[in-house]
Write a protein that holds these residues in place. Sequence first.
Motif, short mmCIF file in Angstrom:
data_model
loop_
_atom_site.label_atom_id
_atom_site.label_comp_id
_atom_site.label_asym_id
_atom_site.label_seq_id
_atom_site.Cartn_x
_atom_site.Cartn_y
_atom_site.Cartn_z
N THR A 83 15.25 -104.13 -46.45
CA THR A 83 14.57 -103.64 -47.74
C THR A 83 15.67 -103.18 -48.59
OG1 THR A 83 13.82 -101.82 -46.62
CG2 THR A 83 12.42 -103.75 -46.88
N ASP A 84 16.08 -101.84 -48.15
CA ASP A 84 17.04 -101.05 -49.13
C ASP A 84 18.26 -101.05 -48.28
OD1 ASP A 84 15.86 -99.42 -47.36
OD2 ASP A 84 16.03 -97.80 -48.85
N LYS A 85 18.25 -100.60 -46.97
CA LYS A 85 19.71 -100.30 -46.51
C LYS A 85 20.48 -101.65 -46.32
CE LYS A 85 17.28 -98.02 -42.95
NZ LYS A 85 17.07 -97.69 -41.50
N LEU A 86 21.71 -101.42 -45.80
CA LEU A 86 22.52 -102.62 -45.22
C LEU A 86 22.39 -102.62 -43.68
CD1 LEU A 86 25.72 -101.22 -47.15
CD2 LEU A 86 24.44 -103.25 -47.89
N ARG A 87 22.93 -103.44 -43.28
CA ARG A 87 22.97 -103.72 -41.61
C ARG A 87 24.35 -104.33 -41.22
NH1 ARG A 87 18.36 -107.22 -40.28
NH2 ARG A 87 17.06 -105.48 -40.26
N LEU A 88 24.94 -103.48 -40.31
CA LEU A 88 26.22 -104.05 -39.65
C LEU A 88 25.84 -104.53 -38.31
CD1 LEU A 88 29.19 -104.19 -39.81
CD2 LEU A 88 29.12 -101.87 -38.71
N VAL A 122 22.82 -100.04 -37.60
CA VAL A 122 23.84 -100.97 -37.06
C VAL A 122 22.82 -101.91 -35.86
CG1 VAL A 122 25.62 -100.77 -35.20
CG2 VAL A 122 25.72 -99.27 -37.03
N TYR A 123 23.20 -102.99 -35.75
CA TYR A 123 22.65 -103.98 -35.00
C TYR A 123 23.73 -104.24 -33.83
CZ TYR A 123 19.77 -107.77 -33.15
OH TYR A 123 18.97 -108.32 -32.04
N LYS A 124 23.57 -103.89 -32.71
CA LYS A 124 24.62 -103.92 -31.79
C LYS A 124 24.63 -105.36 -31.07
CE LYS A 124 25.73 -99.21 -31.17
NZ LYS A 124 25.83 -98.03 -29.96
N LEU A 125 25.70 -106.06 -30.91
CA LEU A 125 25.64 -107.48 -30.13
C LEU A 125 26.37 -107.61 -29.17
CD1 LEU A 125 26.33 -109.43 -33.31
CD2 LEU A 125 24.11 -109.85 -32.04
N ASP A 126 26.16 -108.13 -28.15
CA ASP A 126 26.83 -108.38 -26.72
C ASP A 126 27.46 -109.56 -27.11
OD1 ASP A 126 27.99 -109.03 -24.23
OD2 ASP A 126 26.28 -108.53 -23.17
N VAL A 149 29.59 -108.54 -39.06
CA VAL A 149 29.21 -109.15 -40.17
C VAL A 149 27.98 -108.13 -41.05
CG1 VAL A 149 27.43 -110.68 -40.89
CG2 VAL A 149 28.69 -111.34 -38.87
N LEU A 150 28.32 -108.16 -42.31
CA LEU A 150 27.61 -107.27 -43.03
C LEU A 150 26.43 -107.91 -43.54
CD1 LEU A 150 27.31 -104.04 -43.95
CD2 LEU A 150 28.36 -104.81 -46.19
N GLU A 151 25.25 -107.37 -43.48
CA GLU A 151 23.98 -108.05 -43.99
C GLU A 151 23.46 -107.13 -45.21
OE1 GLU A 151 20.83 -108.91 -41.09
OE2 GLU A 151 19.60 -109.68 -42.96
N ILE A 152 23.20 -107.92 -46.48
CA ILE A 152 23.03 -107.30 -47.79
C ILE A 152 21.64 -107.63 -48.14
CG2 ILE A 152 24.01 -106.99 -49.92
CD1 ILE A 152 26.85 -107.83 -48.71
N PRO A 153 20.95 -106.80 -48.54
CA PRO A 153 19.56 -107.16 -49.19
C PRO A 153 19.99 -107.42 -50.72
CG PRO A 153 19.58 -104.87 -49.09
CD PRO A 153 21.03 -105.35 -48.37
N THR A 154 19.41 -108.98 -51.25
CA THR A 154 19.47 -109.04 -52.38
C THR A 154 18.05 -109.67 -52.82
OG1 THR A 154 20.16 -111.48 -52.57
CG2 THR A 154 21.99 -109.84 -52.02
N ASP A 155 18.06 -109.86 -54.11
CA ASP A 155 16.91 -110.83 -54.81
C ASP A 155 16.85 -111.96 -54.17
OD1 ASP A 155 16.68 -108.06 -56.36
OD2 ASP A 155 17.60 -109.27 -57.93
N GLN A 156 17.83 -112.46 -53.81
CA GLN A 156 17.64 -113.88 -53.23
C GLN A 156 17.78 -113.94 -51.86
OE1 GLN A 156 20.91 -113.63 -55.55
NE2 GLN A 156 19.41 -113.65 -56.89
#
Lengths: 241, 241
Positions: B19-24, B49-53, B72-79
């Motif tokens: 929604t508004d946050k970024l996710r790493l 932070v989303y931790k991956l193995d 990877v940085l996940e970014i919320p956008t209008d698209q």
Amino acid sequence: MSYYQQERHVGPMPPPALTDKLRLYHVDMNPYGHRVLLILEAKKAKYEVYKLDPLRLPEWFRSKNPRLKIPVLEIPTDQGDKYLYESVVICDYLDEKYGRVQLHSRDPYVKAQDRLLIERFNELIKGSLECFDTNFAFGSDQIIQTLDIFEKELASRGTNYFGGSRPGMLDYMIWPWVERLYLLRCVNERKFDEKRHLFPNFADWGDQMQLDDVVKKHSNSPQDYFDYYKNARTHTMGYYL
Amino acid sequence: MSYYQQERHVGPMPPPALTDKLRLYHVDMNPYGHRVLLILEAKKAKYEVYKLDPLRLPEWFRSKNPRLKIPVLEIPTDQGDKYLYESVVICDYLDEKYGRVQLHSRDPYVKAQDRLLIERFNELIKGSLECFDTNFAFGSDQIIQTLDIFEKELASRGTNYFGGSRPGMLDYMIWPWVERLYLLRCVNERKFDEKRHLFPNFADWGDQMQLDDVVKKHSNSPQDYFDYYKNARTHTMGYYL
């Protein structure tokens, strides 16, 4: 100074300190230097080109640039002339320094995406021109894979250029290699033209780029490139292709 | 969603759209992801932070990121959510997007110089941490060569940090590897401390960086790193070190 002027390209004397212009140390026909020429032109910067023979680099150049990176941009500053390396870093510097027409997108996300595409292109094209040495066939997997990525990207953007309605940083960063690709038309015109339908957007983009004033200023003909790359001496330069 | 929450790190379900946050997307102890954490913190961005193995990457992650680049940085956008890769590109994006405190120099030449130093650092450190596997000696040529470049650079800048009076982009980009270097103190404290005089400016810089609030927020102790790197399983990750 007359001695130096006569021996400009191979002489042992370094060129004089800069006053207002920039100076690009360039190897003729080098695509990385070609990138910088395009950006210098697009930004209407004042510059001169100092041509180097990579097989006979002057001592003063070696001592100033021990890692022997080419192209190099020399910049006049209050603390004397300074140097920048790496075509992408040089071009981004010019884009920031000369505000006139910004070549990178003002949207940080689009700019970041373009930087990733430029890096991906850099990885893919490493050594791709060496294939012209022994194999002038327009079929190397590396070239097809690269064109495919950029064909899809252009289709998804739905614009004439990667930069939108005019060429931007990404357009100019990939152009030097695409311009060289047309030499394959000298090898087999029919075969080259047959591939057009595989990359319709990219082919149109190439047609338009060739009409761009900045591109025209530093272009060479497919025949020039063909003659250059089939010349065995060219390939002794390896790294500089 | 409770199933997903229980299985957060290994589950087959992707996390919800932002929604508004970024996710790493981050691999614990990964220095490239550490870079991004530092910049997210320095820019006071809202993020999770989303931790991956890396040895058990979920299918949805593989399909969204076929080149399996991490972080990877996940970014919320209008698209919808968008993704960025490559720690340096992500960090530069964050620096441009979040204007608050600019980490890169506003002088385009200094910024370009810092980018070259970051690239040089990237080249030099490739594989440098793998040496911890078999050889915890603080003497690898690669590490000494790297420290030497940055010692001289800091001396020539004459400032406490590469960024001037406070840490800037270059400081944070190299910090994750330097923080890990202190694990060598767990191996041989005397030998480690004896090397200080070889890199006096850099050693002082390291002391100050450890007191920085941004650094403290994401730091691990030398013992944590020592335990991590001597663990054989760590080294099966190879690429992710």
